[in-house]
Design an enzyme around this catalytic site. Structure first.
Site, PDB file in Angstrom:
ATOM      1  N   GLU A 230      10.655  -2.188  -6.022  1.00 18.68           N
ATOM      2  CA  GLU A 230       9.342  -1.823  -5.482  1.00 18.68           C
ATOM      3  C   GLU A 230       9.459  -0.367  -5.075  1.00 18.68           C
ATOM      4  O   GLU A 230       9.996  -0.031  -4.031  1.00 18.68           O
ATOM      5  CB  GLU A 230       8.978  -2.722  -4.295  1.00 18.68           C
ATOM      6  CG  GLU A 230       7.475  -2.717  -3.982  1.00 18.68           C
ATOM      7  CD  GLU A 230       7.097  -1.681  -2.937  1.00 18.68           C
ATOM      8  OE1 GLU A 230       6.715  -0.559  -3.357  1.00 18.68           O
ATOM      9  OE2 GLU A 230       7.170  -1.981  -1.747  1.00 18.68           O
ATOM     10  N   CYS A 264       3.461   2.633   0.886  1.00 18.98           N
ATOM     11  CA  CYS A 264       3.571   2.654  -0.575  1.00 18.98           C
ATOM     12  C   CYS A 264       2.253   2.259  -1.235  1.00 18.98           C
ATOM     13  O   CYS A 264       1.940   2.725  -2.333  1.00 18.98           O
ATOM     14  CB  CYS A 264       4.705   1.745  -1.038  1.00 18.98           C
ATOM     15  SG  CYS A 264       4.564   0.040  -0.477  1.00 18.98           S
TER      16      CYS A 264
END
Length: 483
Positions: A230, A264
């Site tokens: 990720e 993010c």
């Protein structure tokens, strides 16, 4: 050698922790490997009791954890509390649903395999190495830790050096409710993470920058260790002409400036249809102007990110962009005030590279097709958002966006729903945490076929005859040869 954890706003040391070298990491992984066998043998119900006890403890001590998070990352206390709430909800979902998702189940065997009973189950992979980030030091790693433990694995957790205390606290509290040492921590810098990658664990779950993700993959390739990545994001929001502009502006402002932009799946770009562009810019600008660094948002946790943020702002302005809120002067380390930029070229750093700070570019588009094309014009593909009063339009746009997740008339909502998978594509990584996909991510599927009776046609035997093959081909034609 010791690692010191600092309060980013003041530089005050808030904790000291040992730096694990390669030998110490390997010893920790081996201890976890031994514990994993016993943990897996407990079965879903046995593991559930331990995980439920941990969940209850986290609820009781949520303020303690949030306070520690605030000390290490600088984020406002209520933001830290909210992060804990979502993380605990994910742990509860994984605990409750692990058996339903991963337990043995019958599957059809088909006409060709009619003499067999077919079943599939998902078995734990042993030890999972989790390398966590500092920006959401509870929610993000728990998306791997909670799901991996519920699936029957042991976990060795390497928290970020910027939030080491939070990681140690999580592991210590698990030890308070379970005698099973299946959650271990290794503390240190990049070298400690590299050692974990080389320790022959069953899988590495990494959250961090794309550049570091590539190094993790290279290290794991040496032992064929599978990885879940990720990485970064450059999430875009699309605002249609029929959107509720007040709600869209409120959501985009939160997505862009919340946690000081250190998210993010934060919104870094907005593409707005021309007819509502000016009104949207005004509304976002008004909201951004109310936000004060040090009050509604915290400092930039990682000092090295401050010059990156400044460079992106400077490049945008040098390329013809205009700051309608803030500007270069908004960067006052360790804080950065919200910055809203308009008229920024699509090939600028502020549009193409992850800024990871409280900045937002807003771009006027002629229609939604142009908005989608520009939103997809990025090497990243993590999250996204669409704002429209038309459900049909919103879903059509959402499905066309090259991202792993999309929120409609909100931002980041996919992250707080435990049953939805979380992850990206392109330079944002691959693999998924959360939901059924997240549970399966930390297992290996096991297929089992059991012969139930002797079939009238022999195939998997040297005793088969040409007649058996002829009958098999006839069955094939019946099943698959007709239009």
């Amino acid at each position: 050698m010791m690692l010191e954890s600092y309060q980013p706003a003041t530089g005050e040391v808030v904790g000291k922790y040992p730096v694990f070298d390669e030998a110490a990491v390997q010893a920790t992984v081996e201890a976890a490997r031994q514990a994993a066998t016993k943990w897996a043998a407990k079965g879903f119900n046995g593991r559930k009791e331990h995980l439920k006890a941990w969940k209850h403890l986290l609820v009781r001590r949520i303020d303690e954890l949030a306070k520690l998070m605030q000390e290490e990352t600088g984020k406002p206390l209520d933001d830290a509390r909210l992060e804990c709430v979502v993380a605990i909800d994910h742990l509860g979902w994984a605990t409750k649903n692990a058996e339903k998702v991963l337990g043995p189940r019958r599957v059809p065997s088909g006409l060709i395999g009619i003499d067999f009973a077919a079943a599939v189950e998902y078995q734990p992979i042993g030890v999972v190495g989790v390398i966590g980030p500092w920006n959401y030091p509870v929610l993000t790693p728990m998306g791997s830790i909670g799901y991996a433990l519920a699936a029957g694995n042991a976990v060795v957790f390497k928290p970020s050096e910027y939030s080491t205390g939070v990681g140690v606290w999580l592991v210590d509290t698990f030890a308070e409710v379970s005698e099973e040492p299946v959650l271990q921590v290794v503390t240190g810098y990049a070298e400690t993470g590299a050692a974990l990658c080389k320790a022959n664990v069953g899988k590495i779950s990494f959250t961090g920058s794309t550049a570091t993700a590539k190094k993790v993959m290279a290290a794991c390739a040496e032992t064929l260790t599978p990885v879940l990545i990720e990485a970064g994001g450059k999430d875009a929001a699309i605002v249609a002409a029929d959107a509720d502009l007040d709600k869209a502006a409120d959501a985009v402002a939160f997505g862009a400036f919340g946690n000081a932009g250190q998210t993010c799946v934060g919104i870094e770009r907005a593409y707005v249809e021309a007819s509502v562009y000016d009104a949207f810019v005004d509304k976002v600008s008004e909201l951004a102007g109310r936000i004060t660094a040090g009050v509604e948002i915290g400092p930039i946790t990682m000092p090295s990110q401050v010059p990156v943020i400044q460079r992106h702002i400077e490049d945008a302005l040098a390329r013809g962009g205009r700051a309608v809120v803030g500007g270069v002067g908004s960067v006052r380390a360790p804080y950065v005030e919200p910055v809203v930029l308009v008229g920024v070229p699509e090939d600028s750093e502020a549009v193409q590279e992850e800024t990871f700070g409280p900045t937002l570019t807003i771009t006027k588009v002629d229609d939604l097709d142009e908005a989608v094309a520009k939103a997809n014009g990025s090497r990243y593909g993590l999250g996204s958002a669409v704002f429209s009063r038309s459900r049909r339009t919103a879903y059509q746009v959402a499905r066309r966006l090259r991202s792993g997740m999309t929120s409609i008339n909100s931002v980041q909502s996919f992250a707080v729903i435990p049953s939805l998978p979380f992850g990206g594509t392109g330079d944002s990584g691959f693999g998924r945490i959360h939901g059924p996909d997240g549970l399966k991510e930390f297992t290996r599927p096991k297929a089992i076929a059991r012969r139930r009776f002797t079939a009238p046609v022999t195939t998997l035997s040297f005793s088969r005859t040409p007649k058996d093959i002829a009958k098999t081909l006839k069955t094939l034609s019946f099943l698959h040869g007709r239009r």
